[in-house]
Design a protein around this motif. Sequence first.
Motif, mmCIF file in Angstrom:
data_model
loop_
_atom_site.group_PDB
_atom_site.id
_atom_site.type_symbol
_atom_site.label_atom_id
_atom_site.label_comp_id
_atom_site.label_asym_id
_atom_site.label_seq_id
_atom_site.Cartn_x
_atom_site.Cartn_y
_atom_site.Cartn_z
ATOM 1 N N GLY A 341 -1.278 4.417 -10.051
ATOM 2 C CA GLY A 341 -0.003 3.921 -9.601
ATOM 3 C C GLY A 341 0.046 2.436 -10.292
ATOM 4 O O GLY A 341 -0.672 2.065 -11.238
ATOM 5 N N PHE A 357 -6.011 1.911 -1.267
ATOM 6 C CA PHE A 357 -4.604 1.677 -1.620
ATOM 7 C C PHE A 357 -4.452 2.684 -2.690
ATOM 8 O O PHE A 357 -3.384 3.369 -2.656
ATOM 9 N N ALA A 358 -4.905 2.351 -3.863
ATOM 10 C CA ALA A 358 -4.901 3.275 -5.178
ATOM 11 C C ALA A 358 -4.894 4.627 -4.859
ATOM 12 O O ALA A 358 -4.296 5.497 -5.606
ATOM 13 N N LYS A 360 -3.744 6.291 -2.174
ATOM 14 C CA LYS A 360 -2.878 6.876 -1.349
ATOM 15 C C LYS A 360 -1.224 6.284 -1.921
ATOM 16 O O LYS A 360 -0.330 6.899 -1.542
ATOM 17 N N GLN A 361 -1.313 5.576 -3.110
ATOM 18 C CA GLN A 361 -0.012 5.212 -3.550
ATOM 19 C C GLN A 361 0.705 6.274 -4.193
ATOM 20 O O GLN A 361 0.061 6.961 -4.945
ATOM 21 N N PRO A 455 -2.541 -5.615 -2.008
ATOM 22 C CA PRO A 455 -1.789 -4.957 -2.944
ATOM 23 C C PRO A 455 -0.453 -5.733 -3.452
ATOM 24 O O PRO A 455 0.077 -5.534 -4.451
ATOM 25 N N LEU A 459 2.261 -6.168 -6.522
ATOM 26 C CA LEU A 459 3.723 -5.947 -6.012
ATOM 27 C C LEU A 459 4.544 -7.128 -5.956
ATOM 28 O O LEU A 459 5.812 -6.908 -6.319
ATOM 29 N N LEU A 501 3.178 0.803 0.866
ATOM 30 C CA LEU A 501 2.982 1.912 0.108
ATOM 31 C C LEU A 501 4.484 2.332 -0.349
ATOM 32 O O LEU A 501 4.734 2.978 -1.348
ATOM 33 N N GLU A 504 5.611 0.337 -3.330
ATOM 34 C CA GLU A 504 5.077 1.038 -4.710
ATOM 35 C C GLU A 504 5.906 2.185 -5.164
ATOM 36 O O GLU A 504 6.089 2.583 -6.203
ATOM 37 N N LYS A 505 6.106 3.099 -4.153
ATOM 38 C CA LYS A 505 7.022 4.345 -4.479
ATOM 39 C C LYS A 505 8.407 3.966 -5.073
ATOM 40 O O LYS A 505 8.546 4.783 -6.365
#
Length: 550
Positions: A341, A357-358, A360-361, A455, A459, A501, A504-505
Amino acid sequence: MNHYLRKLLLLAAGILSVGTLAGCSTQTKSKDNGKLVRTANLSANYSIVTLDVSKAQGFDNAGNLYDSLLYMNKKHKPVPALASNYHVSNDGKTYTFTIRKNAKFSNGDPITAESFVYSWQRTLNPKTKSTHAYLFDGVKNAEKVNFGKLPLSALGVEAPSKRTFVVHLDRPIAYFTKLMTYQAFSPQDKKIVDKYGASYGQAANKAVFSGPYVIKKWAPQSNTWTFKKNQNYWDKKHVKMNTIHMNHVTDPQTSLSLYQTHKLDFTILIGDQVTHYKNSTDLYRGPYSYMNYLVYNQKIKNPVLRKAFNNVNIRKAISLTIDRGQIANTLLKGESLKPTGFVTKYLAYDPTHNKDFASKQFGGVGVAYDSKLAKDYWNKGLKQVGQKNLTFNLMVANSDNVKKVSEFIKSSAEKQLPGLTINLQTVPQEVQYARGVAGDFEAYITGRGADIADPTAFLQPMMSKNSMNYGSWHNAKFDQLISQSIYTNNANPSIRWNKMLAAEKILMQDQGATPLFQNYNLYLKRPYLHGITHNTTGSQWNYKYMYIKK
């Protein structure tokens, strides 16, 4: 899994950058009777553009010139630096730092609380046009000051005494102590800035420094320079090196040749060089939290391109033609990691389950490779913008890896998307940066490294009003989520994590930027060279504790 066990596993797998290179291989252990050598010759990733803290683009090797309030130690924990200690108010909105008694600039001038007040105000002054101004968001009135809506004096910082520096926040910032380790928050000597005016930071003798080293024999973007021990540094007793000769060699083969002929003690490898040294005891490796990505100028004057670049289906189509696994494993031969992501791997872990985090993104179409789906989005997008063909220029820096990737993208996208033509424009790195900031491009491959292990480092720059959002992508919901996630929720820290999260989506679904690859460093180091800290965030290479024993 606890943090220590996870770190051991990552080290065993060879995918975590170690705190100090001396700790990552048994051959680096020095003999007790070894002779201490105080001069070294190293290669550098990048040249240094300016010595002006407020105008720096980043602090790769230049981070060795500046100390901030806190320091990120080899365990990646913030510890006292120019501040001997600090106190946090019960509501988490006020930080009071005590500046060290022996803190001085390299010219001998004392570093006081006012040195920090002046530095922060100067960085946030709209006239400075600092690319790091966004990092101060959350400090009281920072955004309004930076946009010229309030005077500099309204910034939430004060110096009630020479050694007391107070910072007032709008709300508690989850990663504030990590921020305070970054060199963008370093002090500046007003006397020296005023003395040199517009030429401040443009020559080695037109700046002063707060870190373990000073710089000599340097000019903006020069390929060689020298770090010398700062004799006025507060912690100079721990700085063993007197002289470090730095070489930024644009030709990687030349740099390797210098290492092979013992003219360098350290060099970074790329491409086929890695294959030749894969079994060498001199080889070290580790990820760097730097993401390379593709952006489109969504405010470009050309009406056809503006309409096309603002069409999400066209952006998705091009992204889906890119096989990132091939980039990481074949094209760059292990020098990069395939992204999951927009946020890099091994950067930040959630407070509840300690998950990367990577992992789960969302990523989604932002990192997927699907030729059939790409054609579907392409045809739909062209129909929506009323075009049968599309041609645009892709600006890239003249670095080896980026040129390879741009050629791969051009070939792959043109082959899979009928009517697409991508013209490559290769320019020097400094030209690319200047044109990117000015919005003078159609599309280009850029990237950024994380300033802090959070993160939001990736972002936050994608927010609508952020100066680092070169493509001018905007999404109101994304802005809202990131604005909220800057601050902590002590009752339930997972709330903040989930907002990041979700943001990021949105970014990946809307293809606000197209992730390409994460940097992965491979380098050769002499067995007698010890103590280089390789950080995955912020200033990548730290030489404060470096030493040579032969």
